[in-house]
Design an enzyme around this catalytic site. Sequence first.
Site, PDB file in Angstrom:
ATOM      1  CD  GLU A 129      -0.011  -1.256   3.443  1.00 20.06           C
ATOM      2  OE1 GLU A 129       0.044  -2.147   2.616  1.00 20.06           O
ATOM      3  OE2 GLU A 129       0.460  -1.239   4.580  1.00 20.06           O
ATOM      4  CD  GLU A 163      -2.474  -3.898  -0.535  1.00 18.11           C
ATOM      5  OE1 GLU A 163      -1.929  -3.080   0.305  1.00 18.11           O
ATOM      6  OE2 GLU A 163      -2.694  -5.128  -0.408  1.00 18.11           O
ATOM      7  CG  HIS A 167      -3.600  -0.775   3.718  1.00 20.23           C
ATOM      8  ND1 HIS A 167      -3.694  -0.847   5.184  1.00 20.23           N
ATOM      9  CD2 HIS A 167      -3.213  -2.031   3.214  1.00 20.23           C
ATOM     10  CE1 HIS A 167      -3.218  -2.091   5.492  1.00 20.23           C
ATOM     11  NE2 HIS A 167      -3.094  -2.713   4.343  1.00 20.23           N
TER      12      HIS A 167
HETATM   13  N1  B3K Z   1       1.097  -4.291   4.053  1.00 18.93           N
HETATM   14  C1  B3K Z   1       1.358  -5.310   3.148  1.00 18.93           C
HETATM   15  C2  B3K Z   1       2.179  -6.511   3.789  1.00 18.93           C
HETATM   16  C3  B3K Z   1       3.639  -6.521   4.052  1.00 18.93           C
HETATM   17  C4  B3K Z   1       4.250  -7.600   4.244  1.00 18.93           C
HETATM   18  C5  B3K Z   1       5.590  -7.495   4.665  1.00 18.93           C
HETATM   19  N2  B3K Z   1       5.935  -8.846   5.125  1.00 18.93           N
HETATM   20  C6  B3K Z   1       0.339  -5.677   2.134  1.00 18.93           C
HETATM   21  C7  B3K Z   1      -0.988  -5.581   2.768  1.00 18.93           C
HETATM   22  O1  B3K Z   1      -1.469  -6.317   3.768  1.00 18.93           O
HETATM   23  O2  B3K Z   1      -1.710  -4.918   2.446  1.00 18.93           O
HETATM   24 ZN    ZN Z   2      -2.996  -4.844   4.462  1.00 17.35          ZN
END
Ligand code: B3K
Ligand code: ZN
Length: 881
Positions: free
Chosen positions: A271, A305, A308
């Site tokens: 994101e 995403e 987020h």
């Molecule tokens: N925030 C990222 C995931 C990151 C993972 C790092 N090992 C994707 C998500 O959850 O939207």
């Molecule tokens: Zn996420």
Amino acid sequence: MRTDTGQVFKLEDYRPSDYLILRTRLTFRLSPEATMVKAELTVERRAGVAVDSPLILDGDGLALRRIEIDGVAVPTSAYDASPDCLALNALPSTPRFTLLIETQIDPAHNEALMGLYRSNNVYCTQCEAEGFRRITYFLDRPDILSVFTVRIEARRKEAPLLLSNGNPVESGDLADGWHYAVWEDPHPKPSYLFALVAGDLGKVGDSFTTMSGREVDLGIYVEHGKERLAGYAMDALKRSMKWDEEVFGREYDLDVFNIVAVSDFNMGAMENKGLNIFNDKYVLADEETATDADFANIEAIIAHEYFHNWTGNRITCRDWFQLCLKEGLTVYRDHEFSADQRSRGVKRIAEVRTLRAMQFPEDQGPLAHPVRPRRYREINNFYTATVYEKGSEVVRMIRTLLGAETFRAGMDLYFLRHDGDAATIEDFVQVFADVSGRDLSQFALWYNQAGTPNLTVSSHYDAAAKQLTLEIEQSVPPTPSESRKRLMHIPLAFGLVGKDGKDLLYDSVDGATVEGGVIQVRKRHHTVRFSGVAARPALSLNRGFSAPVTLSVEQKADDKFFLAGHDSDAFSRWQAFNTLLTDALIAAFRRLRGGKGTDFAARLGGLAGTIATNGDLEPAYRALALTLPSEADIAREIGKDIDPDAIFAAREALATFIASTNRQRFEVLYDSLRDNSQFSPDAESAGRRALRNVLLDYLSRLDGGAETAARHFKAAANMTDLAAALMVLAHRHPGSPQADAAIAAFAAKYASDPLVMDKWFQIQASVPGPQAVDTVRMLMTHPAFSSTNPNRLRSLIGTFSSGNQTGFHRADGAGYRFFAETVLEIEKRNPQVAARLATALRSWRSLEPARQAKAKEALLTMANTSNLSADLRDIIDRTLV
Ligand code: B3K
Ligand code: ZN
């Protein structure tokens, strides 16, 4: 590779940093093997911090080239630099100064896919959780919010496209065929949200007008020639933007929103502010290459995403222990989005199936941890189903307890109060306590206590007194490092279903707070008495799966059959039938292992036929109902002394029983569902395809089944039908001429499309039986396979270890040995993917003794390997505990 240092991070050790980084100006001079990174940081010492406090920056495998403070080179005596840390000891006494750091990195040889790396000649980044420190030295922690300006320089021929976060501000030519672009992100953000993309990609452009009338340029960047495949993703993006405005009042806040699809990516997507980077699997789709499940995933992940931006980016996490603050909440938001775009009832059933398949085993095994963990050795291992899916369930329960309106008021307050913050779970829970005036302290245990609570319920109806009494008992099982559990606050939605399928009314209730069809279970034991209940009801419990618990209900089979046909709650109706199927499967398993038990009830087969042909029910619902519990589902329900071969045999027997009982009905329905119209990925059409493909699976078990499946394969006009037919042929008729022909035809047609070949790998890696080990070994040498690409590894090794019970758990232990050897090989390049794969062994203690011993040997082989990565060491050590 970062080897394990044994360091354990603890929630209670959180302390704000001594220094802040107010501004970050980055300049990248891109070159595959020697990229120069200049970071100019505006550093500020916090008030009250001693002038001689050192500034200690995180690094990971970095080579320092230059360091200056306020324009003057720093003498070597004033700092200690190692690849993993830069400590500055003699700093200016002024509270604010500029620190310039130059590092050199090698994106081309970055196989861990963290930091800046190359995927198909495209430069891209992945910084969450701790990848930014592989680019430059930094306070690489989510509570350091900085305003970023990024200048990218590259050879124009090599990288005509230069992207970073925020808005584009400047671009132009440089000498010798180089060019540059400058991006500025006005929103302070943590380093894990930094992103850069540079390369030669095709663009799909569009625009979105926000609710206040601002025009946002949208771009999705894909490999040249694949632009056509990004249309669905773009449509999903625009629907997400609209939905977040309508349902949560959230508007987008930059002039551009870009998405880039890359083919080497450790997870689904990321994101990064204004520049989401995606695994291409979750962007590219058309009917010929993507299944309906792929379309649904793309829609959900694009939404996730995008959502987020508010829940994660504008309000981020104070530290990584708070990961569920953004992940659980954002999953909840994407679930609601998909429920609104599709069928809510069907979506809920699918969510619960995923939760049970992915999260329950986690909670019930050695890797159990609270939604908000208190300790970690490697944070990447905590991007788990518990943090994501159970985290989402906790948010859903808040909404259930408070009601939709108060929940929305709480969310509004959260955005108002914490916009721009790095927040905690306490902050989140507090807004709901404030808007509702309720005490949520017991409820907050859902964040802090691991394990799936169990509710045991029995009921008694007194016809003369018209009283229904429920005895409800809660227990929370012990989990690693938490042997004593506290009692939870569990919202248990229910219905008292009368003979006509409608819910019966009652006059009054005592023994627990009951509001809006929800019993609030807070004590170990509740005796809940409903008065004025006109007739004995069938008891429908945990409607809509209001709480992520296991439920043991003493209930007559007649009631279960009745609910499976009549419960007005779609989830509970599905659940009732699913429970009947599970009970029958467990009984068959016990029979196979020499126990007693009756044969499958003819009524069960009959009910399957009734559900299949009930035109009042959505086809997608019927498809879900007719899908038997998976082998892993059955194993989880049995819990111990698991023999996967017996489970497989029991499941096959029930499937064949249902198929032969309903042959004619299924055939007629199968034929009637044939669809010659123009393809559409919408939920309704997908539901009809799903039902038809479930029926194919049943029919393929009867005489002529291979021919039916081969016809299905030949006639398939989309990937959903094609992959379903291939699956049925490969699984039910392995080695048959029809299966072999289909496998060969599929490979010949899609040899050059890696994402489609992933399906081909998956289908073959999941063919049940002991031969699977050799199949997978052989497929690893196939030209379409690549041991550096995470999607290929997940399709082949991941499917084998997590999706093939009889193959992986082969009685002689060959599956485990092959797995250990392969994971160790993968780990050398990509520890994160290796560690994720290794979780396939987490339920080893529930196996029967012989397999258990062999699984343990494989775990010990890994454990006894020296210099393991922090990622794999952490998983193996915890699994063995
Ligand atoms: N925030 C990222 C995931 C990151 C993972 C790092 N090992 C994707 C998500 O959850 O939207
Ligand atoms: Zn996420």
